[in-house]
Write an enzyme that holds these catalytic residues in place. Structure first.
Site, PDB file in Angstrom:
ATOM      1  CG  ASP A 284      -1.937   1.066   1.239  1.00 32.01           C
ATOM      2  OD1 ASP A 284      -2.671   1.175   0.243  1.00 32.01           O
ATOM      3  OD2 ASP A 284      -2.013   1.801   2.236  1.00 32.01           O
ATOM      4  CD  GLU A 331      -1.930   2.623  -3.545  1.00 32.72           C
ATOM      5  OE1 GLU A 331      -1.951   3.452  -4.487  1.00 32.72           O
ATOM      6  OE2 GLU A 331      -1.734   2.942  -2.358  1.00 32.72           O
ATOM      7  CG  ASP A 383      -9.184   3.562  -0.250  1.00 31.43           C
ATOM      8  OD1 ASP A 383      -9.819   3.383   0.804  1.00 31.43           O
ATOM      9  OD2 ASP A 383      -7.936   3.627  -0.293  1.00 31.43           O
TER      10      ASP A 383
END
Length: 483
Positions: A284, A331, A383
């Site tokens: 992430d 990511e 998200d």
């Protein structure tokens, strides 16, 4: 070359079942059976650690412990969640009564106690379990107060204070160790079940950790804290397409110079532990390894932040040498410049593409026609709004661009975008379960910068039908993504 594959995003908390939250019980097997029948070979989950206020998996109170709320225990009866609706975190917290009853029973089972003792003594637990069980026990005796509000001797980890706490809390510490043994025993079963069906599990590792975590309490020297253990600068991102004022995450930033001087050992232990749980791991906020947004701790929004250099390629060289490779996905969303793209190329990691971002400009890298082979492509992530919800709220010109690409009149937009994803060049195509079902905004998992009402999506029992599996499997086969 990585083979073409299709996958699904569904966090275990979102599984159906009789209780207030999804667990690692039999519903996992039902989901895996359905996914295999639908031709899926990747199951992506969110971080699995215990969560703090707000219930975000990305703001856990340990990077190494498993979330006890995911442990499958006998539910008290049909009065719980009937398998649809929302996750009820308040009711889920009360499941600790059932877990303690399980502990009371296990203490009378010599075989269980031997297995627990072996788990606690294993080398893989040596660098985290003792700190976690003491932290969790102290947190409970302090009524859930953050460690920064504990007595000074405990905050500063004075050896005599820690030893006294271990003596006084021995029973609670044993219980916390039992919970971790249960979690990892059940997770190992889940991973074996997935492998038996030809499904790889893709995990997710947040780049930052919460201030109120066992990690920061046990090793404050790796973080930017003052002498009172308060952050001096915190993490976030500048204004972007999610928020006009940026995102103020509030996590303490790393002292990368100290971590590098130690050979990045803390991080490498963390990565190794994740690879013991998962087949692949998503990193992430990959851009934070190249440069990160540092926000003064006193700031009310992320606007006041500034960029600072991260460890870059040196970090990934050390990780590759220690781990024997880099089985990660980057990511790389958000504000990404040439420096981040250069780091991605140097590591050789696949980046991400999100189709919902593909229609806001004529030359968007997220348009499915522009996907490289070496990437992981999504309709949306945890998200994003669901694709149905996104389309309904998008401006008319953006909806028109989307329909020019995927066809139709928008009535089945989620399915058509999923098919465009499957037909793209991307080696891996992953879709939230909500999009397979064509659900609207009511099924959104998270809205960044909105503190309440997130992480509550629950799959309706029976929603994943054999007919839907057959229909999805046909498309997987047609686009050469079949296992």
């Amino acid at each position: 070359m990585t083979r073409r594959a299709a996958g699904l995003i569904l966090h275990p908390t979102s599984l159906p079942g009789p209780g207030p939250i999804g667990t690692l019980g039999s519903e996992v097997d039902r989901f895996l059976d359905w996914a295999a029948a639908a031709g899926q070979s990747i199951w992506q989950v969110l971080p699995l650690g215990p969560t703090g206020p707000g219930n975000s998996p990305y703001s856990g109170i340990s990077t190494r412990a498993g979330n006890p709320l995911l442990i499958d225990v006998a539910e008290p009866g049909p009065s719980g969640n009937p398998g649809h609706g929302r996750v009820d975190y308040g009711a889920a917290a009360r499941r600790h009564d059932d877990l303690r009853a399980s502990w009371d029973s296990a203490r009378g089972d010599p075989r269980a106690m031997d297995e627990l003792a072996a788990f606690r003594a294993a080398p893989s637990q040596a660098d985290w379990l003792d700190d976690w069980t003491l932290f969790a026990s102290l947190r409970r005796t302090h009524g859930g107060a953050p460690w920064t509000e504990w007595e000074p001797a405990l905050r500063a980890r004075h050896p005599a204070a820690l030893e006294e706490a271990r003596r006084a809390l021995r029973d609670e510490i044993d219980y916390q160790a039992y919970l971790q043994w249960l979690f990892f025993r059940q997770w190992d079963r889940v991973r074996d079940a997935a492998r038996a069906r030809g499904i790889a599990i893709l995990g997710d590792i947040p780049i930052y950790v919460a201030l109120d975590s066992a990690d920061v309490w046990s090793a404050p020297e790796w973080f930017r804290l003052d002498e009172a253990f308060r952050p001096t600068e915190v993490a976030g991102v500048p204004p972007d397409y999610f928020s006009a004022t940026g995102q103020l995450w509030g996590n303490p930033l790393y002292r990368w110079d100290r971590l590098e001087a130690d050979g990045f050992a803390w991080w490498i232990r963390r990565l190794r532990a994740e690879l013991a749980k998962f087949d692949l791991v998503r990193l992430d906020h990959f851009r934070g390894f190249e440069s990160y947004w540092a926000i003064p701790a006193r700031a009310e929004t992320a606007v006041e932040g500034h960029w600072e250099s991260g460890p870059g390629e040196r970090f990934f060289d050390a990780a590759r040498a220690a781990l024997g490779g880099l089985p990660f996905i980057a990511e790389d969303l958000g504000i990404v410049g040439e420096e981040v793209r250069a780091l991605l190329a140097a590591t050789g990691l696949p980046g991400m593409r999100v189709m919902q971002f593909g229609f806001d400009s004529a030359d968007s890298l997220h348009h499915p026609a522009r996907y490289p082979e070496h990437c992981v492509a999504y309709t949306g992530t945890h998200d994003n709004d669901t694709t149905r919800g996104w389309f309904d709220k998008a401006p008319a010109w953006e909806r028109a661009r989307a329909l020019e690409t995927v066809g139709g009149d928008g009535g089945d937009i989620a399915w058509r975008m999923m098919l465009a994803l499957y037909r793209s060049a991307a080696e891996r195509a992953i879709v939230p379960v909500q999009d397979v079902l064509g659900l609207g905004s009511e099924a959104r998992m998270n809205t960044p910068s909105v503190p309440e009402g997130n992480w509550e999506f629950r799959l309706e029992s029976g929603a994943l039908t054999p007919e839907l599996a057959e229909r999805l499997g046909t498309e997987v086969h047609a686009t050469r993504r079949l296992p």
